[in-house]
Scaffold this active site. Sequence first.
Site, PDB file in Angstrom:
ATOM      1  N   SER A 611       0.738  -1.247  -0.102  1.00 46.01           N
ATOM      2  CA  SER A 611       0.042  -0.062  -0.064  1.00 46.01           C
ATOM      3  C   SER A 611       0.817   1.289   0.132  1.00 46.01           C
ATOM      4  O   SER A 611       1.536   1.425  -0.972  1.00 46.01           O
ATOM      5  CB  SER A 611      -1.089   0.014   1.029  1.00 46.01           C
ATOM      6  OG  SER A 611      -1.900   0.751   0.975  1.00 46.01           O
ATOM      7  N   ASP A 702      -9.684  -5.101  -3.744  1.00 41.86           N
ATOM      8  CA  ASP A 702      -9.183  -4.120  -2.927  1.00 41.86           C
ATOM      9  C   ASP A 702     -10.157  -2.833  -3.362  1.00 41.86           C
ATOM     10  O   ASP A 702      -9.794  -2.383  -4.599  1.00 41.86           O
ATOM     11  CB  ASP A 702      -7.761  -3.926  -3.533  1.00 41.86           C
ATOM     12  CG  ASP A 702      -6.948  -2.847  -2.338  1.00 41.86           C
ATOM     13  OD1 ASP A 702      -7.902  -2.198  -1.653  1.00 41.86           O
ATOM     14  OD2 ASP A 702      -5.896  -2.762  -2.484  1.00 41.86           O
ATOM     15  N   HIS A 734      -7.541  -5.639   0.319  1.00 42.82           N
ATOM     16  CA  HIS A 734      -6.498  -4.811   0.267  1.00 42.82           C
ATOM     17  C   HIS A 734      -5.273  -5.656   1.125  1.00 42.82           C
ATOM     18  O   HIS A 734      -4.082  -5.685   0.388  1.00 42.82           O
ATOM     19  CB  HIS A 734      -6.803  -3.488   1.219  1.00 42.82           C
ATOM     20  CG  HIS A 734      -5.538  -2.421   1.047  1.00 42.82           C
ATOM     21  ND1 HIS A 734      -4.935  -1.972  -0.101  1.00 42.82           N
ATOM     22  CD2 HIS A 734      -4.990  -1.748   2.125  1.00 42.82           C
ATOM     23  CE1 HIS A 734      -3.796  -1.172   0.261  1.00 42.82           C
ATOM     24  NE2 HIS A 734      -3.845  -1.116   1.318  1.00 42.82           N
TER      25      HIS A 734
END
Length: 758
Positions: A611, A702, A734
């Site tokens: 991320s 996600d 995610h």
Amino acid sequence: MHKETEDDYAYLSNLLQDFTIIPNIDKAWLFSSPGSQLQGMFVVSQPDLLTNKRRTSIMSCNILKQSDSSVKFLWAPFPIEMSGVSMIVPSPSGSKLLVIRNPENEAPCCFEIWSSSRMEKEFHIPQSLHGSVYNDGWFEGVSWNLDETCIAYVAEESSPAKPTFNDLGGYKKGGCADKDLGYWKGQGDWEEDWGETYAGRRRPALFVININSRDVQEVKGIDKSLSIGQVVWAPFTEGSEQYLVFVGWSSKPRKLGIKYCSNRPCALYTVRVRALHHESKPNEPVVQSTEEFHALNLTQTISSAFFPRFSPDGKFLVFLSARSAVDSGVHNATNSLHRIDWPTDGKLFQSSKIYDIIPVVMCAEDGCFPGLYCTTIHNNPWLSDNCTMIISSIWHSSEVLLSVNVLSGEILHISPADSNFSWNLLTLDRNNIVAISSSPVDVPQIKYGMAIEKATSNTTWSWSNISSPIFRCSDKVVSLLSSLQCSILSISVKDVHDGQTKGATKHFEAIFVTSKTKNKDVFDPLIVILHGGPHDVSLSHFSKYLAFQSSVGYSLLIVNYRGSLGFGEEALQSLPGKVGSQDVNDVLSAIDHVINLGLASPSKITVMGISHGGFLTTHLIGQAPDKFVAAAAINPVCNLALMIGTTDIPDWCYVEACGTIAKNCFTEPPSADDLTLFQSKSPISHVSKVKAPTLFLLGAQDIRVPIFDGLQYARALKEKGVEVKIIMFQNDVHALKRPQSDLECFLHIGVWFNKYCK
Ligand SMILES: CC(=O)N[C@@H](C)C(=O)N[C@@H](C)C(=O)O
């Protein structure tokens, strides 16, 4: 696949199995009744690869207090699996156990009440009343009242009616029951949800079940625009009226993603429920909420209030606040702790005075408490003095145990200060603590803490190891871990300049894991590991997949760049507006630091992150293209201009890229200037310089960083001739944390890095 690569997959997956199987302790309770031995119940979970879910079981033990005041845990021979169980919640006296089974489909939700010998009662709550009980650790709240007749809890409100049609498509007025044949249901209106991991989940609402009368009711008097969580019963008051305290999150002006985002405004509310007598069962009280008493907001003067906890004597209501996150707009920040003195006559008023127990720490002196950073507060964190709480909090790169006096505000660091271990509170036994301690190279160990009162100075704590079968590992894992060492490095800031806050110029940290081998002529290759957020932290605790990576011959440099949690608010707030530069430079400084210390070779460096950690990974391979031999990016943010239109947290893009957020700018389409800025701050703007072969691991479901970010960047690399591999996890969100995905991720990364480093 090349034979060599296939051999590597086989070899690494073989070793990975030994790490994968190591369980976690999720929760624990201790039970004491007069005249009988203290007993413990531990919820233990481990990945079940075939079903791709976690397998949960209960480990029980008797706790022997010995004459020298030490303790011994005598464990039951085997754990008992809890299949189909979503939650267990013991009653306050420990004489009853609530077991909740959430439905998999349209079936009812099942509540069971167990005594020490058998199941006593069973309730099937139909979907027309409510859906699944929340067990997500955030909205989640299940609370027994003191006389153990009623349970308050948070569950998904029932589905709104959907249009009904007959076989020819004719609309049926008034709808029909789900099971009516000859009809089918249309879609109904789309409902906004709380984003990542809450997709399709209905509003969390508050319910009370009376286990004697079997009544189940949604609590009245609460605005439907509030999502409810973390309910607790207020202290018992004489008479027919009882109060519930809960957290409410408003859905106005709109819901934004709430997972990993403590910056969503929220308040504590109280609502009155009245014990009435049911006409048909006059002796059995029924709890009913009353429309005329509308829920009261107890914390109007503060933008965030959650994890409400009453002191055992009922005098104080203590709660945590993320006001700093809400007020500044960053998704996580330094917490504060507060107290409301609860009226002993039960007479509540709207604007109770809120006392600060622990304020937000802006910048601590070296060695001093850096501020409060809690991921949870235990349901019963109190010592017997009724005013001291035990809390786990992040302190630089470690999690530590603190005792906090809620009257004086005194904070003591009670887990040993002289180690690189992280500590987490499991449960309390009056004034004794059961905790877990681990490090990146030490599997978790149960600890028992006893307070040693001193006449002249503060209480100190003595900690003993509790032997348990839970974390027993294979000989192979034990031997591999014993060959590793871990240290926490303090790294100075390179870009000190005028106008910075003091906190922004203070050292940050990196956790360094390496082999104990003395011959350092040949360096192990290095993996630089970058956490997401960016306002999160990598802790010095045991992580089986990182332990696996270090066990297969890599040194790990796990960087807590400025902006991470645990270092004070000024350091944290120094990052927004400077992502892609300040954080990138901190990581490069950390790499130089280990090279200059002679701990790593500059020629074999890899980098990985998820991320925002993937944002840094892809920035680093673009901005420092000759530094890295390979990279792995998990659901990376590669182009903020692309992410802004589809993510559940468009506000995050503004705050991190611009440093501030204008009102409502995340609902209106971004301006052309905004999009230009977003792109310029993104890794995609450096993509043409990248040389490092890069592995992308993407979760197709996600909604935090939709896959198009990773795909656009990966395709650009491919077109340029950079080696790229993409693994798409079709059913993952995610965090690629489902057991098969978690294992596969680290297996692919292991093979990918071996290909370029060995
Ligand atoms: C707030 C948030 O979710 N930010 C993402 C960009 C991110 O980095 N997520 C973190 C929490 C992660 O580790 O996935």
